[in-house]
Design an enzyme around this catalytic site. Structure first.
Site, PDB file in Angstrom:
ATOM      1  N   LEU A 135       0.866  -1.169   0.000  1.00  6.86           N
ATOM      2  CA  LEU A 135       0.000   0.000   0.000  1.00  6.86           C
ATOM      3  C   LEU A 135       0.904   1.222   0.000  1.00  6.86           C
ATOM      4  O   LEU A 135       1.973   1.203   0.613  1.00  6.86           O
ATOM      5  CB  LEU A 135      -0.900   0.029   1.246  1.00  6.86           C
ATOM      6  CG  LEU A 135      -1.986  -1.046   1.375  1.00  6.86           C
ATOM      7  CD1 LEU A 135      -2.741  -0.859   2.684  1.00  6.86           C
ATOM      8  CD2 LEU A 135      -2.945  -1.021   0.198  1.00  6.86           C
ATOM      9  N   ASP A 136       0.481   2.269  -0.666  1.00  7.72           N
ATOM     10  CA  ASP A 136       1.248   3.507  -0.634  1.00  7.72           C
ATOM     11  C   ASP A 136       1.344   4.024   0.797  1.00  7.72           C
ATOM     12  O   ASP A 136       0.502   3.720   1.650  1.00  7.72           O
ATOM     13  CB  ASP A 136       0.584   4.565  -1.509  1.00  7.72           C
ATOM     14  CG  ASP A 136       0.587   4.195  -2.975  1.00  7.72           C
ATOM     15  OD1 ASP A 136       1.473   3.426  -3.385  1.00  7.72           O
ATOM     16  OD2 ASP A 136      -0.301   4.675  -3.705  1.00  7.72           O
ATOM     17  N   LYS A 137       2.342   4.839   1.055  1.00  9.33           N
ATOM     18  CA  LYS A 137       2.568   5.378   2.391  1.00  9.33           C
ATOM     19  C   LYS A 137       1.299   5.963   2.998  1.00  9.33           C
ATOM     20  O   LYS A 137       0.959   5.684   4.152  1.00  9.33           O
ATOM     21  CB  LYS A 137       3.655   6.462   2.328  1.00  9.33           C
ATOM     22  CG  LYS A 137       3.852   7.221   3.632  1.00  9.33           C
ATOM     23  CD  LYS A 137       4.811   8.389   3.456  1.00  9.33           C
ATOM     24  CE  LYS A 137       4.886   9.231   4.720  1.00  9.33           C
ATOM     25  NZ  LYS A 137       5.774  10.408   4.566  1.00  9.33           N
ATOM     26  N   THR A 139      -1.857   5.538   2.096  1.00 10.22           N
ATOM     27  CA  THR A 139      -3.066   4.724   1.989  1.00 10.22           C
ATOM     28  C   THR A 139      -3.166   3.858   3.239  1.00 10.22           C
ATOM     29  O   THR A 139      -2.177   3.251   3.660  1.00 10.22           O
ATOM     30  CB  THR A 139      -3.027   3.842   0.735  1.00 10.22           C
ATOM     31  OG1 THR A 139      -2.985   4.669  -0.431  1.00 10.22           O
ATOM     32  CG2 THR A 139      -4.241   2.936   0.655  1.00 10.22           C
ATOM     33  N   ARG A 234      -5.262   5.382  -7.975  1.00 10.32           N
ATOM     34  CA  ARG A 234      -5.016   6.825  -8.041  1.00 10.32           C
ATOM     35  C   ARG A 234      -4.912   7.290  -9.495  1.00 10.32           C
ATOM     36  O   ARG A 234      -5.505   8.309  -9.886  1.00 10.32           O
ATOM     37  CB  ARG A 234      -3.756   7.166  -7.263  1.00 10.32           C
ATOM     38  CG  ARG A 234      -3.851   6.806  -5.783  1.00 10.32           C
ATOM     39  CD  ARG A 234      -2.505   6.846  -5.089  1.00 10.32           C
ATOM     40  NE  ARG A 234      -1.938   8.192  -5.078  1.00 10.32           N
ATOM     41  CZ  ARG A 234      -0.722   8.477  -4.623  1.00 10.32           C
ATOM     42  NH1 ARG A 234       0.070   7.498  -4.177  1.00 10.32           N
ATOM     43  NH2 ARG A 234      -0.286   9.720  -4.633  1.00 10.32           N
TER      44      ARG A 234
END
Length: 318
Positions: A135-137, A139, A234
């Protein structure tokens, strides 16, 4: 010596190039890196040598020995983890927004990988401490982590075969009329190396979305993935004309709905991350065959923004 990762080529990959299929089976590594490992003998197909352009028939056994010694080293750190499930082979956790998943350029500590190594030192024998997807930072939400080599192999294959169901909540700009699908290949942006972009020569990517709640000037969406590309939701939602609220890379800056109240303006300006949350995770345990399903509630900042938007929506209808 690195751990050897094993996967079997799905029948659907018949006729495709080896390097292309490897990128699907081992999504932690770029296609360019995998091609390099093929050329240096770190990939074996049915026990034999191979080339990046080799065409596959389906059913082949792939053995990959990553050069893990080149990874950024990670040390155990006492970082709290919200664990929802733990057994000998895997764990499920709820990642908070703001936590980087693993060390990389400019980040050597304070990551989920550091926290996992503190929780279980034996995870140091696995690629990226057992992390099989990211997961992105900024998210938040559910992640699945392997605790054994056999689980790492099995879970990686399950993710590639889309046998792990992941559902996200995304708050986007604009009032989405109905659900749909964004089917657009993704690759690295040709100029900005921190971004991804829709590209004709990119890797296949498909995002399904449906409306969960319509709000004034905004929509809360359910999103599910048929692939797991970097920044996929995104980029795809921005491509569809409905970027995520607060997204610093793809959001296009703050835009306010007409006649927004001071409360809404303040709430939107205060939300400084992409409004994306991994809400649901479901899969069949690779060894016990138990059907597992987990959900994670929205974090407080996301709830606070939704509350303001809901009040605005009521006022606008009066």
């Amino acid at each position: 010596m690195s751990a050897v990762l094993v996967a079997h080529v799905p029948a659907a990959a018949a006729g495709r190039r080896l390097d292309q299929t490897l990128a699907e089976l081992f999504p932690d590594y770029s296609r360019a890196r995998l091609s390099g490992w093929i050329r240096t003998g770190r990939v074996r197909v049915d026990g034999g040598d191979c080339s990046p352009s080799q065409r596959l028939h389906g059913g082949e056994r792939i053995a990959l020995e990553p050069e893990l010694e080149q990874a950024v080293p990670a040390a155990p750190e006492a970082i709290a983890l919200e664990l929802l499930h733990v057994d000998d082979d895997l764990l499920v956790l709820n990642k908070p927004a703001g936590l980087v998943v693993h060390p990389g350029a400019g980040v050597s500590s304070g990551t989920l990988q550091n926290a996992l190594l503190h929780f279980d030192a034996s995870l140091g024998t696995l690629p990226r401490a057992g992390i099989v997807h990211r997961l992105d930072k900024d998210t938040s939400g559910l992640m699945l982590v392997a605790r054994s080599l056999r689980a790492h192999t099995a879970l990686t294959q399950m993710i590639a075969a889309r046998a792990v169901q992941r559902q996200y909540l995304a708050l986007v700009r604009g009032e989405v009329i109905a659900g749909g699908t964004v089917d657009a290949p993704l690759g690295r942006h040709p100029v900005d190396r921190l971004r991804q972009a829709v590209r004709d020569d990119g890797r296949p990517a498909r995002t399904h979305y449906r409306v969960r709640e319509r709000l004034r000037g905004h929509t809360l969406l359910h999103c599910t993935l048929e692939s797991g590309r970097t920044h996929q939701i995104r980029v795809h939602m921005a491509h569809s004309g409905h970027p995520l609220i607060g997204d610093p890379l793809y959001g296009g800056g703050l835009r306010l709905p007409p006649a927004a109240t001071p409360q809404l303006i303040a709430a939107l300006r205060a939300f400084q991350r992409q409004a994306l949350h991994a809400e649901r995770l479901a899969f069949v345990h690779p060894f016990s065959a138990a059907a597992l399903e987990f959900s994670a509630p929205l974090p407080a900042d996301f709830i606070a923004l939704l509350d303001v938007l809901r009040r605005e929506s009521v006022i606008s209808r009066v």
